[in-house]
Design an enzyme around this catalytic site. Structure first.
Site, short mmCIF file in Angstrom:
data_model
loop_
_atom_site.label_atom_id
_atom_site.label_comp_id
_atom_site.label_asym_id
_atom_site.label_seq_id
_atom_site.Cartn_x
_atom_site.Cartn_y
_atom_site.Cartn_z
N ASP A 1 -5.69 -0.07 5.78
CA ASP A 1 -6.41 -0.44 7.01
C ASP A 1 -7.52 0.42 7.27
O ASP A 1 -8.74 0.09 7.63
CB ASP A 1 -5.30 -0.62 8.25
CG ASP A 1 -4.27 -1.26 8.01
OD1 ASP A 1 -4.06 -2.23 7.19
OD2 ASP A 1 -3.30 -1.33 9.06
N SER B 1 -5.98 -0.55 15.53
CA SER B 1 -5.78 0.82 15.83
C SER B 1 -6.52 1.60 14.77
O SER B 1 -6.91 2.59 14.85
CB SER B 1 -4.08 1.26 15.63
OG SER B 1 -3.59 0.76 14.75
N ASP C 1 0.61 -1.19 -0.03
CA ASP C 1 0.09 0.07 -0.07
C ASP C 1 0.55 1.09 0.02
O ASP C 1 0.41 2.30 -0.77
CB ASP C 1 -0.88 0.10 1.07
CG ASP C 1 -0.59 -0.12 2.37
OD1 ASP C 1 0.52 -0.29 2.72
OD2 ASP C 1 -1.59 0.05 3.39
N GLY D 1 -2.11 -7.58 14.53
CA GLY D 1 -1.91 -7.37 12.83
C GLY D 1 -3.22 -7.42 12.31
O GLY D 1 -3.58 -7.64 11.18
N LEU D 2 -4.39 -7.13 13.14
CA LEU D 2 -5.69 -7.21 12.44
C LEU D 2 -6.27 -5.60 12.59
O LEU D 2 -7.61 -5.56 12.58
CB LEU D 2 -6.77 -8.05 13.39
CG LEU D 2 -6.15 -9.58 13.37
CD1 LEU D 2 -7.09 -10.45 14.20
CD2 LEU D 2 -6.17 -10.03 11.85
C1 GLA Z 1 0.24 -2.36 8.51
C2 GLA Z 1 -0.10 -0.92 7.90
C3 GLA Z 1 -0.77 -1.11 6.44
C4 GLA Z 1 -0.03 -1.90 5.55
C5 GLA Z 1 0.32 -3.36 6.41
C6 GLA Z 1 1.18 -4.28 5.62
O1 GLA Z 1 -1.10 -2.87 8.58
O2 GLA Z 1 -0.97 -0.26 8.82
O3 GLA Z 1 -0.71 0.13 5.83
O4 GLA Z 1 1.06 -1.19 5.15
O5 GLA Z 1 0.95 -3.11 7.61
O6 GLA Z 1 0.66 -4.63 4.45
#
Ligand code: GLA
Length: 427
Positions: free
Chosen positions: A202, A149, A56, A145-146
């Site tokens: 995200d 935030s 991204d 990682g979900l």
């Molecule tokens: C985090 C960042 C996203 C993206 C992912 C990896 O979630 O907030 O913007 O870069 O890592 O794909």
């Protein structure tokens, strides 16, 4: 009741049931603390990214889904400039003043930075926002990682604009553009108030997710398409390593800088490029030998991952139009692309870790798992797997037992429904 505040995002029956459980929790707590009902409740989902990782912020492509795990905020507007907040899950309260957000008050808890950031940026761009009483709670696992935030900042943005009667355009034809503006504002909160130079994925999926659809997003133009998932007998299983590396934020920022460095060097030979998105693998291979080894690996991963996203999405789209007997092959292709994505993240981008690799190895040993990879920024957090329903029990038993045996950590597994994006519920 404020009819105008509803976003047009119906969820699935399961996700709505789960959501209403959490919504009643914030509602009850609000009534207990403030002795009054909230005016409305905002709800923003977390996400799992199916493919397109670390692309991204390189102007590339992503394919995330919103999941039926949410951050909910119960809100009532105040007549003064105070923001009175209670975070239910950590049982912490704090009080802020809209006119005294800079510098961030020293006693402000970390979770309140997201609200401070949103309020500061809204005010800086000329929006008049009001004080509010609010109770926050959710079931998006923190730091896994979900995108807990992003869900927090998105729900905070909706809470402020709703309580300040700024929501008018949210459910009109202009709402998609408005949602993109919110996504950009919430991304700035991460950059300017949290210190992570994240991309736009995200926040965008938390706002624009659609039930049973993946969001194919072009992170340069912000054009997107909701692609039906039609996973039939398969489901999305998320496995949580329960590990979180403290270095994650600094390593993340380092990866971004390495990619930018790669582009700067490659510009000497291909001046027209402005990001890795602009280079084909064939062109890259002509010049890659001139890059430092580490930069080579980082760039190669990103270029290949963009191609994988395009292939994964076209496979799914073609599958939606194919006769049933070809369906499994298409899904298998999708799974293979997920596996290849993990390999690139592990070997070239180097953002995986032993626990994530172990989880993907265990998952792949189960018949009926068609693809699995780490998801999110990496350095801990979760994997995402596409699993046949008949294999779910074996998947569950084996992942729980093997992972714990080898790491001494009890993992968590969430079988997720693909949900709709953020909503505002008038009370
Ligand atoms: C985090 C960042 C996203 C993206 C992912 C990896 O979630 O907030 O913007 O870069 O890592 O794909």
């Amino acid at each position: 009741m404020r009819q105008d505040a509803l976003l047009d995002n119906p969820g699935t029956a399961d996700s709505l049931e789960n959501k209403s459980k959490h919504i009643s929790a914030v509602q009850q707590k609000f009534e207990a603390i403030f002795g009054d009902s909230p005016e409305f409740i905002v709800s923003a989902p977390g996400r799992v990214n199916l493919i397109g990782e670390h692309t991204d912020y390189n102007d590339g492509y992503v394919f995330p889904v919103a999941i039926d795990k949410y951050i909910n905020i119960a809100v009532r507007e105040r007549a003064d400039r105070r923001i009175v907040l209670h975070a239910l899950d950590v049982n912490e309260s704090t009080e802020l003043n809209l006119d005294a957000l800079h510098p961030i008050p020293t006693d402000a808890p970390n979770w309140s930075y997201y609200l401070i950031g949103v309020a500061s940026l809204l005010q800086a761009s000329g929006n008049e926002i009001s004080g509010m009483d609010a109770v926050i709670s959710g079931d998006v696992p923190i730091g896994a990682g979900l995108s807990s935030s992003a869900a927090l900042s998105v729900s905070a943005a909706l809470a402020f604009v709703s309580s300040s009667k700024l929501t008018l355009s949210l459910n009109t034809g202009a709402s998609e553009e408005r949602k993109k503006e919110f996504a950009a504002l919430c991304q700035r909160v991460e950059h300017e108030f949290v210190g992570v130079n994240c991309g736009i994925m995200d926040q965008t999926i938390s706002l624009l997710g659609r039930a049973d659809h993946g969001l194919f997003l072009d992170c340069r133009s912000l054009e997107y398409e909701h692609v039906p998932l039609n996973l039939d007998a398969h489901c999305i299983a998320i496995s949580n390593t329960k590990v979180k590396r403290e270095l994650a934020a600094s390593e993340y920022n380092k990866r971004r800088a390495e990619c930018e460095r790669g582009v700067d060097i490659l510009k000497q030979w291909i001046p027209s490029i402005s990001s890795l998105r602009d280079i084909s693998i064939t062109d890259f291979e002509k010049y890659e030998g001139k890059l430092p080894t580490l930069t080579q690996k980082r760039c190669r991963y990103v270029i290949e991952e963009n191609t994988r996203v395009l292939n994964a999405v076209s496979t799914l789209k073609a599958r939606n139009q194919q006769p049933t007997e070809k369906i499994d092959n298409s899904l298998l292709t999708f799974g293979r692309l997920m596996n290849a994505s993990h390999k690139g993240l592990r070997d070239d981008y180097e953002v995986s870790c032993s626990e994530l690799n172990l989880l993907t190895d265990i998952a792949r040993s189960v018949d009926g798992v068609i693809g699995t990879r780490m998801t999110g920024a990496g350095f801990g957090g979760c994997t995402v797997s596409i699993v046949h329903r008949d294999a779910l029990e074996t998947f569950h038993t084996r992942v729980m037992a093997e992972y714990q045996k080898q790491t001494d950590i009890e993992p968590e597994i969430y079988i997720c429904n693909v949900s709709s994006g953020a909503q505002i519920f008038p009370n």
